[in-house]
Structure formats: structure tokens, C-alpha cells
Design a protein around this motif. Structure first.
Motif, PDB file in Angstrom:
ATOM      1  N   SER A 197      42.826  61.176 -51.962  1.00 17.16           N
ATOM      2  CA  SER A 197      41.379  60.969 -52.002  1.00 17.16           C
ATOM      3  C   SER A 197      40.960  60.207 -53.256  1.00 17.16           C
ATOM      4  N   THR A 198      39.721  59.750 -53.270  1.00 18.93           N
ATOM      5  CA  THR A 198      39.213  58.987 -54.410  1.00 18.93           C
ATOM      6  C   THR A 198      39.207  59.827 -55.684  1.00 18.93           C
ATOM      7  N   ILE A 199      38.738  61.070 -55.588  1.00 20.38           N
ATOM      8  CA  ILE A 199      38.701  61.936 -56.770  1.00 20.38           C
ATOM      9  C   ILE A 199      40.104  62.162 -57.306  1.00 20.38           C
ATOM     10  N   ALA A 200      41.053  62.377 -56.428  1.00 15.43           N
ATOM     11  CA  ALA A 200      42.441  62.564 -56.868  1.00 15.43           C
ATOM     12  C   ALA A 200      42.977  61.309 -57.546  1.00 15.43           C
ATOM     13  N   ARG A 201      42.683  60.149 -56.987  1.00 11.50           N
ATOM     14  CA  ARG A 201      43.196  58.895 -57.542  1.00 11.50           C
ATOM     15  C   ARG A 201      42.586  58.593 -58.906  1.00 11.50           C
ATOM     16  N   GLU A 202      41.329  58.993 -59.112  1.00 12.40           N
ATOM     17  CA  GLU A 202      40.660  58.665 -60.368  1.00 12.40           C
ATOM     18  C   GLU A 202      40.841  59.735 -61.444  1.00 12.40           C
ATOM     19  N   ALA A 203      41.435  60.863 -61.093  1.00  5.83           N
ATOM     20  CA  ALA A 203      41.646  61.933 -62.069  1.00  5.83           C
ATOM     21  C   ALA A 203      42.876  61.652 -62.922  1.00  5.83           C
ATOM     22  N   ASP A 204      42.914  62.235 -64.120  1.00  8.77           N
ATOM     23  CA  ASP A 204      44.093  62.142 -64.985  1.00  8.77           C
ATOM     24  C   ASP A 204      45.172  63.118 -64.538  1.00  8.77           C
ATOM     25  N   VAL A 205      44.747  64.267 -64.032  1.00  8.44           N
ATOM     26  CA  VAL A 205      45.704  65.282 -63.599  1.00  8.44           C
ATOM     27  C   VAL A 205      45.142  65.945 -62.352  1.00  8.44           C
ATOM     28  N   VAL A 206      45.991  66.101 -61.338  1.00  5.41           N
ATOM     29  CA  VAL A 206      45.572  66.663 -60.053  1.00  5.41           C
ATOM     30  C   VAL A 206      46.230  68.022 -59.868  1.00  5.41           C
ATOM     31  N   PHE A 207      45.411  69.007 -59.535  1.00  2.00           N
ATOM     32  CA  PHE A 207      45.893  70.352 -59.227  1.00  2.00           C
ATOM     33  C   PHE A 207      45.694  70.554 -57.723  1.00  2.00           C
ATOM     34  N   PRO A 208      46.722  70.313 -56.915  1.00  2.00           N
ATOM     35  CA  PRO A 208      46.525  70.259 -55.464  1.00  2.00           C
ATOM     36  C   PRO A 208      46.442  71.633 -54.805  1.00  2.00           C
ATOM     37  N   THR A 209      45.496  71.753 -53.874  1.00  2.00           N
ATOM     38  CA  THR A 209      45.520  72.884 -52.954  1.00  2.00           C
ATOM     39  C   THR A 209      46.314  72.450 -51.727  1.00  2.00           C
ATOM     40  N   THR A 210      46.861  73.407 -51.011  1.00  2.00           N
ATOM     41  CA  THR A 210      47.639  73.067 -49.811  1.00  2.00           C
ATOM     42  C   THR A 210      47.088  73.846 -48.625  1.00  2.00           C
ATOM     43  N   ALA A 211      45.788  73.658 -48.396  1.00  2.00           N
ATOM     44  CA  ALA A 211      45.128  74.356 -47.293  1.00  2.00           C
ATOM     45  C   ALA A 211      45.454  73.734 -45.946  1.00  2.00           C
ATOM     46  N   GLY A 212      45.956  72.500 -45.944  1.00  2.00           N
ATOM     47  CA  GLY A 212      46.138  71.802 -44.686  1.00  2.00           C
ATOM     48  C   GLY A 212      44.801  71.300 -44.162  1.00  2.00           C
ATOM     49  N   VAL A 213      44.823  70.739 -42.969  1.00  3.61           N
ATOM     50  CA  VAL A 213      43.612  70.177 -42.371  1.00  3.61           C
ATOM     51  C   VAL A 213      42.613  71.301 -42.096  1.00  3.61           C
ATOM     52  N   GLU A 214      41.393  71.132 -42.585  1.00  5.24           N
ATOM     53  CA  GLU A 214      40.322  72.094 -42.316  1.00  5.24           C
ATOM     54  C   GLU A 214      39.282  71.399 -41.458  1.00  5.24           C
ATOM     55  N   VAL A 215      39.209  71.785 -40.178  1.00  3.90           N
ATOM     56  CA  VAL A 215      38.334  71.113 -39.226  1.00  3.90           C
ATOM     57  C   VAL A 215      36.924  71.684 -39.278  1.00  3.90           C
ATOM     58  N   GLY A 216      36.805  73.012 -39.376  1.00  4.70           N
ATOM     59  CA  GLY A 216      35.485  73.639 -39.425  1.00  4.70           C
ATOM     60  C   GLY A 216      34.685  73.110 -40.608  1.00  4.70           C
ATOM     61  N   VAL A 217      33.416  72.779 -40.363  1.00  4.53           N
ATOM     62  CA  VAL A 217      32.580  72.231 -41.429  1.00  4.53           C
ATOM     63  C   VAL A 217      32.378  73.258 -42.542  1.00  4.53           C
ATOM     64  N   HIS A 255      37.463  79.098 -31.910  1.00  2.00           N
ATOM     65  CA  HIS A 255      36.946  78.035 -32.766  1.00  2.00           C
ATOM     66  C   HIS A 255      37.953  77.720 -33.872  1.00  2.00           C
ATOM     67  N   PHE A 256      37.865  76.514 -34.404  1.00  5.49           N
ATOM     68  CA  PHE A 256      38.705  76.154 -35.546  1.00  5.49           C
ATOM     69  C   PHE A 256      38.420  77.063 -36.740  1.00  5.49           C
ATOM     70  N   MET A 257      37.155  77.435 -36.932  1.00  4.74           N
ATOM     71  CA  MET A 257      36.827  78.284 -38.076  1.00  4.74           C
ATOM     72  C   MET A 257      37.581  79.605 -38.007  1.00  4.74           C
ATOM     73  N   ASP A 312      26.768  76.407 -32.781  1.00  6.56           N
ATOM     74  CA  ASP A 312      27.958  75.560 -32.841  1.00  6.56           C
ATOM     75  C   ASP A 312      28.696  75.868 -34.146  1.00  6.56           C
ATOM     76  N   VAL A 313      29.656  76.769 -34.080  1.00  8.24           N
ATOM     77  CA  VAL A 313      30.298  77.309 -35.276  1.00  8.24           C
ATOM     78  C   VAL A 313      31.025  76.227 -36.068  1.00  8.24           C
ATOM     79  N   ASP A 314      31.790  75.403 -35.388  1.00  6.91           N
ATOM     80  CA  ASP A 314      32.614  74.409 -36.085  1.00  6.91           C
ATOM     81  C   ASP A 314      31.812  73.209 -36.586  1.00  6.91           C
ATOM     82  N   GLN A 315      30.711  72.901 -35.906  1.00  5.66           N
ATOM     83  CA  GLN A 315      29.900  71.746 -36.293  1.00  5.66           C
ATOM     84  C   GLN A 315      28.426  72.136 -36.316  1.00  5.66           C
ATOM     85  N   PRO A 316      28.017  72.948 -37.296  1.00  6.43           N
ATOM     86  CA  PRO A 316      26.620  73.387 -37.360  1.00  6.43           C
ATOM     87  C   PRO A 316      25.676  72.215 -37.570  1.00  6.43           C
TER      88      PRO A 316
END
Length: 607
Positions: free
Chosen positions: A377-397, A250-252, A593-597
């Protein structure tokens, strides 16, 4: 996440290396390079910026060697310059590296004293000189790598190319992924199957601690004790896609296993690995000294990350924190200070309630900070300062790696706040940062508990109720553990502060109720142990997650999972791993359904 490609080809390797690296561009990078053997000598081409810059160099100065390694680098130690770009090399060996070498300073001092001359600021160059010194002493390449690996502390993936060895590449992994591709008279090495898709669909995934010697006709794999081992070869379905389950069911499961790598890369955005100091990304610097209070808001798993952060900010920065679930924040109408900081935490950056809270805080004159995984993302665009995580694509819900990356960012921000507010000394900062740098390695070690955790799944699958208990920062992790189990196995679970057990939840405890206790051996352990005795007296099945010292003092349990000893500050990142694995294997045992409960979506974009 840096990208690694290695090729023993029948034709010129450089074009193939670049093709493989292009498949890894989704990981993000700021420089790139390749090394091939030209007449037995190691020759490199490296460039700052995008792969097109490297391609231009190769067009002007082609390489014809049939053996080579390539790399896309995300700067950790040292700026993203050509001098710091991989591969790093001596006359004897070239190496590409994904990860963090924790003890690079002491190794560098040792090698410098022996006469090694360093030309970069990276931790990776230490590996090249270490292996080269062993080669100079008479060791064959395989032995030199095996001995060098024993000296390295950290989480990493490596690929080595040796002068005069036209038919040899050696790869190794500890914490970061690495896969071998099998072709017709060719062999390949890559960070994942995506990089190898243009060349082969026959893939062997190295397991944690493995190293492998590749020739065009043979692959030898060894475990961390240098014993020969066999790993299965599978057929990969990857074509042009950039997200693949690899060897995981599974993706998870894949995303849980990726945490040492992605947490390490997130930390490199916020920590100067060379100096051991906090260094926020360009455009994300913020002065916490002028704040009187900090407001945090988020939903679900991100909210629990914020709860952990409250402990950190208040302890290490003496900064009072108001935290609310985003769906309640604006309806509670808390008094907000104009010019203060409101910190929004969201994996997707599109969570409707969190976005509404952001806009409410903005209307009250507050500055907005955002901890998000999607910078567009919208939250990133509307924020004054963005502290990014670099988790990459997370498919599992059910969020896993995004959660621990959020914790990594928040931990770094708490240290920064402590320094800005003159609560932490430089020595305090160095100690806390050193503990953060150890996290990827400790997470990788914790993943080795998976076989034990899988055995517990059958017991949990029979339960109708499960309790999770913790104190201090382990309390929010208990809440997260209960949420994970509910999300994907559909078993009712609740997390409680351990001290609250006798105020009601203990009424639920009997021989049919598993009770998961998160208890690192710290100043709170003795109190948590007394709560365990209350559970044991009522027949509850105690599953204790602790370190070796805690296990020695715990008494009898249904099961004890022993995680590596970690500085108390970073224990939430380590203890997140076993609770994720416990929920995952219980759900798999139950066939959900682990990835899409059911009833859940990855990003909640409506209220």
C-alpha cells in the motif's frame, strides 16, 4: 496463515496435494512439504521457499502413495528451513499443523525424558512424538489422537497420517478452521474450501473442538468430548476465487471467526515462540530507547487500536504518547520532534487522512512507522519501517480481524519499547509475551458465547440508543463497540469512559436503554461496578461482559456474558470479540446489509 491439505485418493496423492496447496498460497508461506504412504511407510518431501521448489523435489524424487498430507508453513517456532518444514513425523505418524501449541516446551521436556529425539525447533514436532508415544503404548490411531488432543493447549488445526493405515486420515480443529471434502471414492481435508475446490464442491465444516476420522467410504466426526456428532454437508460455490464465505452467512461472521487464527499468525511475526521474547520482523526493528514521545494517528477503528496502544506504551514503556484522529492531526498543528517516531495505523494502507498525516509528519522531520495489512500500500511504501499485520483479506466493511491484528502488533511493540527503555525486565517481558501467546486460544473460547449473544439481538434491535462503558483499556473497546453497532445496525450508540457516566450520559438512561459494560475483574472493576449500580437504579438494561470472577461480584444484570479469564494486558483483544458478535447479530436480526452497510466504503481514499 499456514495451509493444510489431506487426501485419500484413488491415484497418486502428491500432485493433488500440491494443487490444493497452490490454492492456499494467498495465505503466505515460507516453506512447504508433503508426506505420503509408500508401501505403508511415511515418506516426506520438504523444501524451503516457494512451492516450485517442492515441485522440483517431487519431479526428481516422485511419490506414488495414494494417501497423504501437505502443508505450506509460515514460520512460528524456528527458522524457515527444510528441517522445520512440515510435515513432521516419526516412524508411526506424520502431522501438519496450523496454529500455536502453548505448552510445547513442557511436553517436549517430558517426551525427551521418555527417549524422543527431536530434529526441529518447532512446536509441531511435539505433536508427532506425543501421538507416536501413545501408539507405541498400544493405542489405536483414533484413541491416540483423542488422548493427545486433551494434552495440547492452544489454538490449532491438525491433520494426521499413520504408517500402515492406507485408508485413514484424522483431522482436528480448535480455533483454526478445517473442512472435509467429499468425492467419488476419495475424501479430502483442507484449511478452507478454496484448497478443496479442484476436487469437490461437497464440503463439511468442522466446528470448534471437533476431530474427524476420514476413510474413503466414511467420515466420523466427534466433538471435544469425543462424542459422535453430525455436521451438515453443504455445496460450496468456490471455483477459482480465493475469498469465500464458507459456512457463514456473511463475510463479517467469517472474519470474526477467523480471529484466533489470524491473530496467532500476526503474533508469530513479532514473537519468538521458542524463547518467549519479542522479535520484530526483518527490516522492522526499531530502537525505542531514543524516543522522548511517540505520535500515533489513525481513523475509525484503527484510531481505537491506537487509543489502546497509548495505555500500553505509557504503562509498559513509560513513553508519552500523542494520539489524534488523522483528519484532525495536521490541522491542530501539534509541535513535532524531528527524528521522533510517528506511527500510522491503517488496515488498507490507503486511508487519505492518514496518508496526509504521514506526509505532514515527514515534512516535520519525523521517522514514520506503519501498522498496515497491505504491505504494497501507499502508506507502507512511504513509511521508514513497516509493522505488518497478517489479517488476510477483510471483505466486510466493518473492520473486525484487522482491528485485533493491529492490537496484537501494537502490544508487541509496547513490550519492545519497554525493554528498549529498560522499564521492563526480561522476566516482565516473558510474562507479557506468555499472555500474548494465550490470546488465540482465549479468543476461540470467547467465540463460544455466540449463541448467548445471538439471543440478545432482539432486545438491542428494539433500542433507539445504546451506551457502552469501560475503564482503562476497556474504554477504547467501548468506543469500538459503539462504532460497530452504529456501522452495521444503524442504531445510535455511544461509548464512554465509565467514570464520565454521571457527567451527562446518565441522563439518557431508562428502561429502554441497553448499557453494555466492559469490566474484566481487575483493579478497576470495583469502580466500574459502582457505575453499574447507578445505571441499575435508573432501570437501564445492563449487559455485562466480564470474566467469571467479575460475574460473581457483579450483582443483578439484564445479561452477563462471561469471557475466559485473561491477563489484564491482553483483555482488549478478548473483549473485542463479544462486542463484534453483538453488533453482527443485532444487524442480522434487523435485516441490514451487514457486509456493505449504507454510506460506507472499505477504504476511504478521499478526504
Amino acid at each position: 496463515m499456514c495451509g493444510i491439505v489431506g487426501i485419500l485418493s484413488r491415484d497418486a496423492a502428491a500432485p493433488q496435494l500440491v494443487d490444493g496447496l497452490k490454492r492456499l498460497e494467498y495465505r503466505g508461506y515460507d516453506s512447504a512439504g508433503v508426506a505420503t504412504l509408500e508401501g505403508g511407510r511415511i515418506v516426506r518431501r520438504r523444501a524451503e521457499g516457494k512451492l516450485r521448489n517442492l515441485e522440483a523435489k517431487l519431479a526428481a524424487e516422485p511419490l506414488s502413495g495414494r494417501a497423504g498430507v501437505g502443508h505450506t508453513r509460515w514460520a512460528t517456532h524456528g527458522a524457515p528451513t527444510e528441517a522445520n518444514a512440515h510435515p513432521h513425523a516419526t516412524e508411526r505418524v506424520a502431522v501438519v499443523h496450523n496454529g500455536i501449541i502453548e505448552n510445547f516446551r513442557e511436553l517436549r521436556e517430558e517426551l525427551t525424558a521418555e527417549g524422543a529425539v527431536f530434529t526441529s525447533q518447532t512446536d509441531t514436532e511435539v505433536i508427532a512424538h506425543l501421538v507416536s508415544s501413545l501408539l507405541e503404548a498400544g493405542a489405536a490411531p483414533r484413541l491416540a489422537v483423542a488422548e493427545a488432543l486433551k494434552r495440547l493447549r492452544g489454538a490449532f488445526a491438525l491433520a494426521f497420517l499413520f504408517a500402515g493405515e492406507e485408508d485413514l486420515i484424522i483431522g482436528a480443529r480448535r480455533g483454526s478452521p478445517l473442512a472435509i471434502g467429499h468425492g467419488d471414492g476419495e475424501v479430502y481435508l483442507g484449511s478452507d474450501a478454496v484448497a478443496l475446490a479442484p476436487f469437490t464442491d461437497e464440503i463439511t465444516y468442522l466446528e470448534d473442538g471437533d476431530w474427524a476420522a476420514l476413510t474413503r467410504s466414511n467420515v466420523e466426526i466427534f466433538d471435544e468430548n469425543d462424542a459422535p456428532v453430525a455436521r451438515p454437508t453443504v455445496r460450496s460455490a468456490v471455483a477459482s476465487v480465493v475469498v469465500d464465505k464458507g459456512q457463514y452467512r456473511h463475510f463479517m461472521a467469517k472474519e470474526i471467526a477467523e480471529q484466533p487464527e489470524v491473530v496467532g499468525h500476526t503474533l508469530t511475526r513479532f514473537v519468538d515462540m521458542t524463547s518467549g521474547r519479542i522479535s520484530l520482523p526483518a527490516g522492522a526493528d526499531f530502537d525505542f530507547s531514543r524516543l522522548d514521545r511517540l505520535a500515533i494517528s489513525a481513523c475509525g477503528t484503527a484510531y481505537y487500536a491506537g487509543l489502546v496502544a497509548r495505555y500500553w506504551f505509557e504503562k509498559f514503556a513509560r513513553l508519552p504518547v500523542d494520539i489524534d484522529i488523522a483528519s484532525e492531526f495536521r490541522y491542530r498543528e501539534p509541535p513535532l520532534t524531528p527524528g521522533g517516531l510517528a506511527l500510522m495505523i491503517s488496515q488498507s494502507g490507503e486511508t487519505a487522512d492518514t496518508l496526509a498525516t504521514l506526509r505532514h509528519c515527514r515534512a516535520q522531520g519525523m521517522k514514520i512507522g506503519a501498522v498496515v495489512n497491505v504491505p504494497t500500500s501507499t502508506i507502507a511504501r512511504e513509511a521508514d519501517v513497516v509493522f505488518p499485520t497478517t489479517a488476510g483479506v477483510e471483505v466486510g466493511v466493518a473492520s473486525t480481524k484487522a482491528f485485533t491484528c493491529q492490537l496484537a502488533v501494537l502490544a508487541a511493540l509496547a513490550i519492545k519499547a519497554g525493554r528498549d527503555r529498560k522499564v521492563l525486565s526480561e522476566a516482565d517481558e516473558a510474562r507479557l509475551v506468555a499472555s500474548l501467546i494465550e490470546v488465540p486460544r482465549l479468543m476461540a473460547e470467547t467465540l463460544h458465547l455466540e449463541p448467548e449473544i445471538e439471543k440478545l439481538a432482539s432486545a438491542f434491535a428494539k433500542a433507539q440508543d445504546v451506551l457502552y462503558l469501560g475503564r482503562g483499556t476497556s474504554y477504547p473497546i467501548a468506543l469500538e463497540g459503539a462504532l460497530k453497532l452504529k456501522e452495521i445496525s444503524y442504531i445510535h450508540a455511544e461509548g464512554y469512559a465509565a467514570g464520565e457516566l454521571k457527567h451527562g450520559p446518565i441522563a439518557l438512561v431508562d428502561e429502554n436503554v441497553p448499557v453494555v459494560v466492559l469490566a474484566p475483574f481487575d483493579v478497576l472493576f470495583e469502580k466500574t461496578a459502582s457505575n453499574m449500580q447507578e445505571v441499575a437504579a435508573r432501570g437501564g438494561k445492563i449487559v455485562l461482559i466480564t470474566d467469571a470472577e467479575g460475574a460473581a461480584h457483579a450483582g443483578e444484570t439484564f445479561a452477563t456474558l462471561v469471557v475466559p479469564k485473561a491477563y489484564a494486558f491482553v483483555s482488549p483483544l478478548i473483549y473485542a470479540v463479544p462486542i463484534q458478535l453483538l453488533a453482527y447479530h443485532t444487524a442480522v436480526f434487523m435485516g441490514t446489509d451487514v457486509d456493505q452497510p449504507r454510506n460506507l466504503a472499505k477504504s476511504v481514499t478521499v478526504e
